[in-house]
Design an enzyme around this catalytic site. Structure first.
Site, mmCIF file in Angstrom:
data_model
loop_
_atom_site.group_PDB
_atom_site.id
_atom_site.type_symbol
_atom_site.label_atom_id
_atom_site.label_comp_id
_atom_site.label_asym_id
_atom_site.label_seq_id
_atom_site.Cartn_x
_atom_site.Cartn_y
_atom_site.Cartn_z
ATOM 1 N N HIS A 185 9.226 3.499 -3.390
ATOM 2 C CA HIS A 185 9.310 3.599 -2.122
ATOM 3 C C HIS A 185 10.158 4.345 -1.372
ATOM 4 O O HIS A 185 10.508 4.076 -0.074
ATOM 5 C CB HIS A 185 9.598 1.843 -1.459
ATOM 6 C CG HIS A 185 8.716 0.935 -2.700
ATOM 7 N ND1 HIS A 185 9.330 0.404 -3.339
ATOM 8 C CD2 HIS A 185 7.695 0.210 -2.183
ATOM 9 C CE1 HIS A 185 8.331 -0.317 -4.178
ATOM 10 N NE2 HIS A 185 7.252 -0.627 -3.250
ATOM 11 N N ASP A 230 7.654 -9.049 -3.802
ATOM 12 C CA ASP A 230 6.518 -9.473 -4.550
ATOM 13 C C ASP A 230 6.787 -10.795 -5.201
ATOM 14 O O ASP A 230 5.838 -11.644 -5.484
ATOM 15 C CB ASP A 230 6.119 -8.235 -5.506
ATOM 16 C CG ASP A 230 5.479 -7.134 -4.845
ATOM 17 O OD1 ASP A 230 5.625 -7.192 -3.480
ATOM 18 O OD2 ASP A 230 5.144 -6.059 -5.488
ATOM 19 N N HIS A 251 0.790 3.541 -2.539
ATOM 20 C CA HIS A 251 0.953 3.606 -3.925
ATOM 21 C C HIS A 251 -0.482 4.180 -4.806
ATOM 22 O O HIS A 251 -0.474 4.132 -6.204
ATOM 23 C CB HIS A 251 1.503 2.474 -4.925
ATOM 24 C CG HIS A 251 2.727 1.943 -4.451
ATOM 25 N ND1 HIS A 251 3.948 2.815 -4.194
ATOM 26 C CD2 HIS A 251 3.222 0.830 -3.895
ATOM 27 C CE1 HIS A 251 4.955 2.095 -3.742
ATOM 28 N NE2 HIS A 251 4.360 0.685 -3.473
ATOM 29 N N SER A 255 0.916 -1.349 0.030
ATOM 30 C CA SER A 255 -0.077 -0.049 0.084
ATOM 31 C C SER A 255 0.763 1.300 0.002
ATOM 32 O O SER A 255 2.236 1.066 0.254
ATOM 33 C CB SER A 255 -0.825 0.060 1.216
ATOM 34 O OG SER A 255 -1.847 -1.091 1.196
ATOM 35 N N THR A 290 -14.878 50.508 1.330
ATOM 36 C CA THR A 290 -14.312 50.424 0.125
ATOM 37 C C THR A 290 -14.298 51.672 -0.477
ATOM 38 O O THR A 290 -15.044 52.606 -0.125
ATOM 39 C CB THR A 290 -15.195 49.285 -0.703
ATOM 40 O OG1 THR A 290 -16.308 49.571 -1.087
ATOM 41 C CG2 THR A 290 -15.282 47.954 0.306
ATOM 42 N N SER A 315 -8.168 43.948 -8.635
ATOM 43 C CA SER A 315 -9.829 44.136 -8.544
ATOM 44 C C SER A 315 -10.081 45.533 -8.809
ATOM 45 O O SER A 315 -11.183 45.760 -9.641
ATOM 46 C CB SER A 315 -10.234 43.603 -7.234
ATOM 47 O OG SER A 315 -9.720 44.191 -6.401
ATOM 48 N N SER A 316 -9.362 46.525 -8.612
ATOM 49 C CA SER A 316 -9.730 47.789 -8.982
ATOM 50 C C SER A 316 -9.889 48.054 -10.417
ATOM 51 O O SER A 316 -10.736 48.680 -10.897
ATOM 52 C CB SER A 316 -8.576 48.808 -8.283
ATOM 53 O OG SER A 316 -8.132 48.675 -6.948
#
Length: 570
Positions: free
Chosen positions: A220, A113, A58, A56, A493, A445-446
């Protein structure tokens, strides 16, 4: 120890599998084992079954590749550890008893494995089951692989896919085994890491300096072939591809111009998706420049190493038959939904849309002269440029300290625009043109808020030249700012100054009102409103994230608006 939501290694492999199965109606757990199987096991009767698995850590491998058209089941070990012989054997028996016409084990080339799957295979054969094993070693890292051979890494998922498509078509075990082995021989993978990984509750497995990256490490955290200084994405990709295809290396992949490949760009777990996209583009570009055709490209997290910040590239040489198997439909949840077609950076772009022609304005009786417009705009620009440092200073307490800079940018852009052409005399056209300039040049944003204001205000002035039209225009601009910006009067603002001025301009609707007197009152109202923001709690904009006790100055945007209105009157 790196922070994780899971603090102990015990039980985390079981919990991860349980989560995957809970969220996927096509999967089920095998009772008493860390094994995930297809929910529709009856569908494999008379067909070859495919089993894979490994440690486990992966994810989404290996359970993500279980489903019609790919694997029949997978066996999971604990973190980075091979699954047990008993669980592998239980998986083999489960699919054999479901009526499978032979079973193929697809195993990544790691000693643990190979041993555990091999032992289970021998036991199953002793029970009379027809089981074979394909060992995948796609790692191109080591120029002289030792006795253990090349490691099995991300390329293994392509073998799952090829074998899965063949099994789904009803191919025999001999044929599935033969084609899976052939496909495994024409692919290579190489990893590159910027950071180590760690299992829950443990320290990282190795250390990389801030300016280092490691080439060819395993999934690993095993050592790679070399450490090197950090490289930008395109150079890193060039280095990887060169190493993978170097003819002097025993584990290289032979690529010649005209070759067709499937490319897998795999996130090793902790790389940002943005960087992954940049790496993918660089890989496609580099391969194309070598005359390689990228028949398909897959980009995503396919076989990871926990949170390792890194990437692996897999190349598989493909012919029409292999491509057909890669393209075949599968229900496995981790296989991407890729379109049939090649990857290329040489795509023709969609032509830019043609801007509609501007409506000609009726300029009669507007009462504005070009010279007067230029004088007023110059005054406004000079005022904002002179206030640059003051506005930046006011903005530092609440924002990112760039209010003066963005207003100065706008002022310089308007001056540049006036030098290039005389401003339009028609009010609607003038405001619309100014909106274009601030939207293109002001930033932040102005810029968008001023653009919204000027665009909406300009609409109200179309074909009108009376004083009341300016009051209507002001209201329309403020309404547009409120609708999209989300601020209201009293939120500390730029809108506070504008709203106060707008209220004062309502007097322009009175018969016989003196426009200059009304404008003077509007400027006074705007200045008073700007000063009043000093005592307000911020309700919108970036300042709303700052505690009010730290906001001891008036709002920079409100001050800028009041100053600009004042400059109109001078």
């Amino acid at each position: 120890v790196p922070k994780k939501l899971v603090t102990t290694v015990s039980g985390c492999a079981d919990d991860a599998l349980a989560g995957v199965v809970a969220c996927n109606p096509g999967l089920r757990l095998l009772q008493g084992h860390r094994v995930v199987l297809r929910d529709d096991l009856q569908a494999i009767r008379g067909r070859v079954a495919l089993l894979s698995g490994g440690g486990s850590g992966h994810e989404p491998a290996h359970a993500g590749y279980v489903g019609k058209g790919m694997l029949t089941g997978v066996v999971a070990g604990t973190m980075f550890a091979s699954p047990s012989v008993g669980s592998i054997l239980a998986a083999i028996r489960a699919v054999a008893q479901a009526g499978a016409a032979g079973i193929l084990l697809i195993v990544k080339n790691y000693t643990g494995d190979r041993l555990n799957f091999g032992m289970a295979l021998e036991r199953a054969r002793a029970e009379g089951t027809d089981v074979r094993m394909v060992v995948v070693g796609d790692d191109c890292a080591f120029t002289k692989p030792g006795k253990a051979g090349r490691r099995g890494i991300c390329g293994t998922i392509l073998i799952h896919k090829v074998a899965g498509a063949l099994a789904e078509e009803g191919a025999s075990l001999d044929e599935v085994e033969k084609k899976a082995m052939a496909a495994a021989k024409v692919m290579g993978t190489l990893g590159l890491s910027l950071s180590p990984c760690s299992i829950p509750g443990s320290k990282p497995s190795f250390h990389l300096a801030e300016d280092e990256m490691e080439l060819g490490l395993g999934i690993h955290g095993e050592a790679g072939v070399r450490r090197m200084k950090m490289l930008p994405a395109d150079k890193a990709v060039e280095t990887m591809l060169k190493h993978m295809t170097d003819p002097s290396s025993a584990s290289h992949l032979s690529l010649t111009p005209g070759s067709s490949v499937v490319l897998v760009v795999n996130n090793l777990g902790g790389l940002s998706c943005l960087e992954l996209g940049i790496v993918a583009g660089a890989a496609v570009r580099s391969l194309e420049n070598q005359g390689i055709r990228i028949a398909r490209a897959m980009v995503g997290s396919f076989m990871t190493a926990m949170e390792m910040a890194g990437v692996s590239l897999t190349l598989m040489l493909v012919d029409e038959e292999l491509l057909r198997l890669i393209d075949a439909k599968t229900m496995a949840m981790a296989w991407p939904n890729i379109l049939v077609g090649p990857a290329t950076t040489r795509k023709e772009e969609v032509p830019a849309p043609i801007e509609p022609p501007r409506k000609a304005e009726d300029e009669t009786g507007t009462g504005l002269s070009v010279a007067r417009v230029e004088r007023v705009l110059q005054r406004v620009c000079s005022t904002l440029l002179d206030m640059k440092e003051k506005l930046n200073e006011l903005d530092r307490g609440a924002g990112d300290g760039d209010c003066g800079h963005t207003h100065a940018q706008a002022a310089q852009a308007i001056q540049e625009w006036m030098r290039s052409r005389p401003p339009p005399a028609a009010p609607a056209q003038l405001l619309s043109s100014l909106a274009d300039v601030v939207l293109a040049q002001m930033g932040g944003s102005s810029g968008v808020l001023y653009g919204l204001f000027l665009t909406a205000a300009g609409q109200r002035l179309r074909g009108r030249s009376d004083s009341a039209a300016w009051a209507d225009a002001m209201d329309a601009g403020i309404e547009a700012m409120q609708r999209y910006g989300g601020a209201a009067p009293g939120d500390r603002t730029m809108l506070d100054s504008l709203f106060a001025a707008g209220q004062a301009l309502h007097s322009l609707r009175n018969p016989g009102a003196d426009p200059l007197q009304v404008l003077a009152a509007a400027v006074q109202s705007a200045e008073a409103a700007a000063e009043a923001t000093r005592h307000m709690e911020a309700g919108a904009g970036r300042a709303s994230y700052v505690h009010s006790s730290r906001l001891e100055q008036p709002d920079a945007g409100a001050v800028a608006v009041a100053a600009a209105l004042g400059a109109v009157l001078q």
